[in-house]
Scaffold this active site. Structure first.
Site, PDB file in Angstrom:
ATOM      1  N   LYS A  52      25.277  29.893  33.488  1.00  0.00           N
ATOM      2  CA  LYS A  52      25.496  31.195  34.128  1.00  0.00           C
ATOM      3  C   LYS A  52      26.862  31.721  33.716  1.00  0.00           C
ATOM      4  CE  LYS A  52      27.411  33.303  37.793  1.00  0.00           C
ATOM      5  NZ  LYS A  52      27.623  34.574  37.156  1.00  0.00           N
TER       6      LYS A  52
ATOM      7  N   CYS B  90      44.040  29.997  32.337  1.00  0.00           N
ATOM      8  CA  CYS B  90      44.233  29.053  33.444  1.00  0.00           C
ATOM      9  C   CYS B  90      45.499  28.232  33.236  1.00  0.00           C
ATOM     10  CB  CYS B  90      43.025  28.149  33.571  1.00  0.00           C
ATOM     11  SG  CYS B  90      42.584  27.371  32.035  1.00  0.00           S
TER      12      CYS B  90
ATOM     13  N   GLU C 269      36.843  22.728  36.844  1.00  0.00           N
ATOM     14  CA  GLU C 269      38.074  23.120  36.134  1.00  0.00           C
ATOM     15  C   GLU C 269      38.549  24.400  36.801  1.00  0.00           C
ATOM     16  OE1 GLU C 269      39.628  21.576  33.858  1.00  0.00           O
ATOM     17  OE2 GLU C 269      38.142  20.112  33.213  1.00  0.00           O
TER      18      GLU C 269
ATOM     19  N   GLU D 201      47.916  32.308  41.996  1.00  0.00           N
ATOM     20  CA  GLU D 201      47.565  32.497  40.592  1.00  0.00           C
ATOM     21  C   GLU D 201      47.301  33.990  40.372  1.00  0.00           C
ATOM     22  OE1 GLU D 201      43.706  31.109  39.150  1.00  0.00           O
ATOM     23  OE2 GLU D 201      44.711  30.359  37.361  1.00  0.00           O
TER      24      GLU D 201
HETATM   25  P1  NAP Z   1      35.566  33.010  39.616  1.00  0.00           P
HETATM   26  O1  NAP Z   1      35.630  34.249  40.387  1.00  0.00           O
HETATM   27  O2  NAP Z   1      35.727  31.726  40.335  1.00  0.00           O
HETATM   28  O3  NAP Z   1      34.154  33.042  38.875  1.00  0.00           O
HETATM   29  C1  NAP Z   1      33.739  32.019  38.025  1.00  0.00           C
HETATM   30  C2  NAP Z   1      32.227  31.947  38.047  1.00  0.00           C
HETATM   31  O4  NAP Z   1      31.773  31.623  39.347  1.00  0.00           O
HETATM   32  C3  NAP Z   1      31.565  33.266  37.657  1.00  0.00           C
HETATM   33  O5  NAP Z   1      30.442  32.991  36.865  1.00  0.00           O
HETATM   34  C4  NAP Z   1      31.210  33.830  39.016  1.00  0.00           C
HETATM   35  O6  NAP Z   1      30.163  34.752  39.023  1.00  0.00           O
HETATM   36  C5  NAP Z   1      30.824  32.589  39.780  1.00  0.00           C
HETATM   37  N1  NAP Z   1      30.895  32.800  41.235  1.00  0.00           N
HETATM   38  C6  NAP Z   1      31.647  33.710  41.908  1.00  0.00           C
HETATM   39  N2  NAP Z   1      31.430  33.604  43.240  1.00  0.00           N
HETATM   40  C7  NAP Z   1      30.505  32.626  43.408  1.00  0.00           C
HETATM   41  C8  NAP Z   1      29.861  32.065  44.561  1.00  0.00           C
HETATM   42  N3  NAP Z   1      30.113  32.493  45.795  1.00  0.00           N
HETATM   43  N4  NAP Z   1      28.964  31.062  44.353  1.00  0.00           N
HETATM   44  C9  NAP Z   1      28.695  30.624  43.110  1.00  0.00           C
HETATM   45  N5  NAP Z   1      29.258  31.132  41.997  1.00  0.00           N
HETATM   46  C10 NAP Z   1      30.170  32.109  42.139  1.00  0.00           C
HETATM   47  O7  NAP Z   1      36.607  32.981  38.443  1.00  0.00           O
HETATM   48  P2  NAP Z   1      36.913  34.133  37.389  1.00  0.00           P
HETATM   49  O8  NAP Z   1      37.604  35.233  38.101  1.00  0.00           O
HETATM   50  O9  NAP Z   1      35.697  34.442  36.601  1.00  0.00           O
HETATM   51  O10 NAP Z   1      37.923  33.377  36.392  1.00  0.00           O
HETATM   52  C11 NAP Z   1      39.252  33.181  36.665  1.00  0.00           C
HETATM   53  C12 NAP Z   1      39.509  31.800  37.231  1.00  0.00           C
HETATM   54  O11 NAP Z   1      39.036  30.795  36.352  1.00  0.00           O
HETATM   55  C13 NAP Z   1      40.978  31.508  37.387  1.00  0.00           C
HETATM   56  O12 NAP Z   1      41.226  30.916  38.627  1.00  0.00           O
HETATM   57  C14 NAP Z   1      41.278  30.540  36.257  1.00  0.00           C
HETATM   58  O13 NAP Z   1      42.387  29.729  36.449  1.00  0.00           O
HETATM   59  C15 NAP Z   1      40.029  29.774  36.185  1.00  0.00           C
HETATM   60  N6  NAP Z   1      39.896  29.107  34.886  1.00  0.00           N
HETATM   61  C16 NAP Z   1      40.099  27.747  34.828  1.00  0.00           C
HETATM   62  C17 NAP Z   1      40.014  27.079  33.615  1.00  0.00           C
HETATM   63  C18 NAP Z   1      40.211  25.588  33.525  1.00  0.00           C
HETATM   64  O14 NAP Z   1      39.758  24.997  32.552  1.00  0.00           O
HETATM   65  N7  NAP Z   1      40.842  24.936  34.482  1.00  0.00           N
HETATM   66  C19 NAP Z   1      39.721  27.796  32.459  1.00  0.00           C
HETATM   67  C20 NAP Z   1      39.536  29.180  32.540  1.00  0.00           C
HETATM   68  C21 NAP Z   1      39.619  29.815  33.781  1.00  0.00           C
HETATM   69  P3  NAP Z   1      30.400  36.352  38.996  1.00  0.00           P
HETATM   70  O15 NAP Z   1      29.845  36.690  37.694  1.00  0.00           O
HETATM   71  O16 NAP Z   1      29.651  36.958  40.087  1.00  0.00           O
HETATM   72  O17 NAP Z   1      31.840  36.603  39.143  1.00  0.00           O
END
Ligand code: NAP
Ligand code: MG
Length: 499
Positions: free
Chosen positions: A191, A302, A267, A401
Site C-alpha cells: 500500500k 526520516c 521504520e 519531527e
Molecule cells: P504516515 O502518515 O505515517 O503514512 C505512512 C503510511 O501509513 C501511508 O501509506 C498512510 O496512508 C498510512 N496510514 C496513515 N494513517 C493510517 C492509519 N490510521 N492506519 C493505517 N495506515 C495509515 O507517514 P507519511 O506522512 O507518509 O511519511 C512521513 C513519515 O515517515 C515521517 O515520520 C518519517 O520520518 C517516516 N519515515 C521513516 C523512514 C524510516 O526508514 N525510518 C523512512 C521514510 C519516512 P495515507 O496514504 O492515507 O497517508
C-alpha cells in the site's frame, strides 16, 4: 544513462500515460466500490490521475490472490537460484524504465528529476539486485544436539506479507520491503501513500514483465485509515512492514494485537542530532554537510539531521556557512534538470511544516533565514530553506519531527551537554558526531542512543548495513542480511536417529 539535462521533462510529463488502477492478481483493476481519489502534483497543482480508492473488500481480494499464489508454490517453492534470476531481471527492467519511473516520482511527490533519475531509480534497482544476489547464499544450521538426534534450523517465508510505505522515497521505501520479502519467497501486498501511488503501480506491472508470477506482488491503493487499517487488521496476513510516522506505527501494533498477532516491523520518524564539536578541525565542512543533508529532498527525510548541536566556540562559523548554503538553494520546478530543491509533497504537509515557523517564533527561537513559502503563483508547494538559531532542546522545533527544510541549531557548552541534548528525544534513528579526536569519536558514538551513528560523514548509503532506529523510531531493521530475519520464520526440525 542518457543525459537527463537533454530531456524535455515538461513535454515528457504531458506525453505520459499514467496507470492508476489497483494491481491485484497480476491485473490492473478498479476498486470494488468504483471510488477513486485525485492524485495532484505538488509541482503546480495539476491533476495527474484518478487513482483507485480501495477499501476492505479490495484488500480481501488481494489477500486471497496473494495466498493462492503463495500456496501454489509458483514463487515460494522456486529454487533460490530461480528467484534470484527473476529478481535480477526485475532490477534490470527497472533501470530500463528509468525515465518513466523517475518522472512519475517527481510529478507525484515533487522531488527534483535530477535526484529521482539518479538516486531513487538506481537505489531501487540496486536493492532488488542485492537481495537477489544474497538469497542463494544463505544456509540453514545443524544444531549441536545429542548424537541420537539431528536438529535442523531452517528458514521459511512468512507467507503473505503487507508493506505500508510513505511518500518521501515512494519506490525506494517500498523496495526495502519488497526485495527481501520476495527474495525469501513471500507474496506481498503493497500500500503506497495516497500522495504517491504511481510508481508502486508501475513497479507491479514491471514485476510481472520480469517473470514474477501473478498474485505474488499486489498493489492496493487508497487511504491509510481504510486500506492500511484493513491490512493491519487482516486475519490472513502473516507480517506487516511499515515505514512512516511514529503515530501510525503505533496503530499497526494495535491492529496486530487486535487481529492475529502478525509480525510487525516499524521504520518510523526521527529527530536526528548532528554533534559538531570544536575538536573537529574543519567547521565549514561539517556545517556544509549538515546544510546539504537537512535541505536534501526538501527536508522530507526520516534521517534528516534536524538538530545541529554545536559547541559554542564554533557556533558562529557554522551558522554563517549554513545560512550561505540556504541562500543559494532556491526551490524551483523539479522538472527542470538543474533544480536542486523541489516541491513539498502536498498542500496539507506544506501548511503543517509552515506552522513550525510560528511555533519557533512563539517559543523564542531566532529565524535567521527562510521561513516563507515561495513560488506561490506556480500553484505548487514550495518552502524556502529555513534555519532556527538559539533553539533550546525543550522547544517544539527541537522535539517534533518537522519533515521539512527546517534546521534547529542548539548551542551547547561541552561535549557532555551535547550528548545529553542528543539523547533527550523520543526518537533514536540516525545521529552524527564530528571530531578529529579518536577517543571522543568512539565514546560519543557509544553514548548516543540511536540505530545509526555517522562519524565525520552523513547519510552514507549502502545495502550492506542495517537501517533503522531505537526508541520511538521503530522496531527491526531494513537493508542488509539482517532484514531477511523479519521476512522469514525459523523452523526447528528434530529428527530421531534411534532407529
Ligand atoms: P504516515 O502518515 O505515517 O503514512 C505512512 C503510511 O501509513 C501511508 O501509506 C498512510 O496512508 C498510512 N496510514 C496513515 N494513517 C493510517 C492509519 N490510521 N492506519 C493505517 N495506515 C495509515 O507517514 P507519511 O506522512 O507518509 O511519511 C512521513 C513519515 O515517515 C515521517 O515520520 C518519517 O520520518 C517516516 N519515515 C521513516 C523512514 C524510516 O526508514 N525510518 C523512512 C521514510 C519516512 P495515507 O496514504 O492515507 O497517508
Ligand atoms: Mg501526489
Amino acid at each position: 544513462m542518457s543525459d537527463i539535462s537533454k530531456i524535455d521533462w515538461h513535454q515528457s510529463a504531458l506525453d505520459l500515460k499514467i496507470k492508476s488502477k489497483a494491481f491485484i492478481g497480476g491485473q490492473f483493476t478498479d476498486s470494488v466500490s468504483g471510488q477513486t481519489f485525485t492524485s495532484i502534483s505538488p509541482i503546480d497543482g495539476r491533476t495527474l490521475a484518478e487513482v483507485a480508492a480501495c477499501d476492505v473488500e479490495d484488500v480481501n481480494i488481494a489477500v486471497k490472490s496473494a495466498r493462492k499464489a503463495f500456496k501454489s508454490g509458483d514463487w515460494s517453492n522456486r529454487t533460490p537460484v530461480e528467484r534470484k534470476a527473476i529478481l535480477q531481471n526485475f532490477a534490470q527492467i527497472i533501470r530500463n524504465n528509468r525515465n518513466e519511473l523517475a518522472l512519475l516520482e517527481t510529478l507525484d511527490m515533487g522531488k527534483p528529476i535530477a535526484n529521482s533519475t539518479s538516486i531513487d531509480v538506481n537505489a531501487t534497482a540496486n536493492c532488488f539486485d542485492w537481495y537477489a544476489e544474497s538469497i542463494d547464499k544463505i544456509y540453514g544450521e545443524i544444531a549441536p544436539t545429542a548424537n541420537n538426534y539431528l536438529a535442523l534450523v531452517t528458514r521459511e517465508p512468512l507467507g503473505v506479507v503487507a508493506a505500508v510505505v510513505p511518500w518521501n522515497f515512494p519506490m525506494l521505501m517500498a523496495a526495502w520491503k519488497l526485495a527481501p520479502a520476495l527474495a525469501a519467497g513471500n507474496s506481498i501486498i503493497l500500500k503506497p501513500a495516497e500522495q504517491s501511488s504511481l510508481t508502486a503501480l508501475k513497479l507491479a506491472e514491471l514485476a510481472v514483465e520480469a517473470g514474477i508470477p501473478q498474485g505474488v506482488f499486489n498493489v492496493v491503493t487508497g487511504y491509510g485509515p481504510e486500506v492500511g487499517r484493513a491490512l493491519g487488521m487482516h486475519m490472513d496476513i502473516d507480517g506487516l512492514f511499515f515505514t512512516g510516522s511514529t503515530q501510525v506505527g503505533k496503530y499497526f501494533m494495535e491492529y496486530a494485537a487486535k487481529s492475529n498477532l502478525k509480525t510487525i516491523g516499524l521504520e518510523l520518524g526521527g529527530k536526528s542530532p548532528f554533534l559538531l564539536l570544536e575538536s573537529y578541525k574543519d567547521t565549514k565542512r561539517a556545517a556544509t554537510t549538515v546544510a546539504n543533508s537537512i535541505f536534501f529532498n526538501q527536508g522530507e527525510m526520516c534521517t534528516a539531521p534536524s538538530r545541529l548541536i554545536v559547541e559554542r566556540s564554533v557556533h558562529e562559523e557554522a551558522v554563517e556557512t549554513i545560512v550561505n548554503i540556504a541562500k543559494s538553494l532556491i526551490p524551483n520546478n523539479p522538472l527542470n534538470a538543474q533544480t536542486k530543491m523541489g516541491a513539498m509533497v502536498d498542500v496539507a504537509h506544506t501548511e503543517r511544516v509552515m506552522n513550525f515557523v510560528n511555533i519557533a517564533e512563539k517559543d523564542g527561537a531566532d529565524v535567521v533565514i527562510g521561513g516563507k513559502q515561495t513560488r506561490i503563483k506556480s500553484g505548487g508547494c514550495y518552502i524556502e530553506p529555513t534555519v532556527f538559531d538559539n533553539v533550546k532542546n525543550n522547544m517544539r522545533v527541537a522535539q517534533d519531527e518537522i519533515f521539512g527544510p527546517m534546521l534547529s541549531i542548539i548551542p551547547v557548552d561541552s561535549v557532555d551537554e551535547a550528548i545529553q541534548v542528543a539523547n533527550d528525544s523520543p526518537y533514536g534513528l540516525a545521529s552524527s558526531v564530528w571530531t578529529n579526536d579518536l577517543n571522543t569519536a568512539h565514546t560519543v558514538s557509544r553514548k548516543i542512543h540511536a540505530g545509526i551513528v555517522y562519524v565525520n560523514c552523513y547519510d552514507v548509503d549502502d545495502m550492506t548495513t542495517p537501517f533503522g532506529g531505537v526508541k520511538q523510531s521503530g522496531i527491526g531493521r531494513d537493508k542488509s542480511l539482517h532484514a531477511l530475519d523479519k521476512f522469514t520464520e525459523i523452523k526447528s526440525t528434530w529428527i530421531s536417529l534411534d532407529i
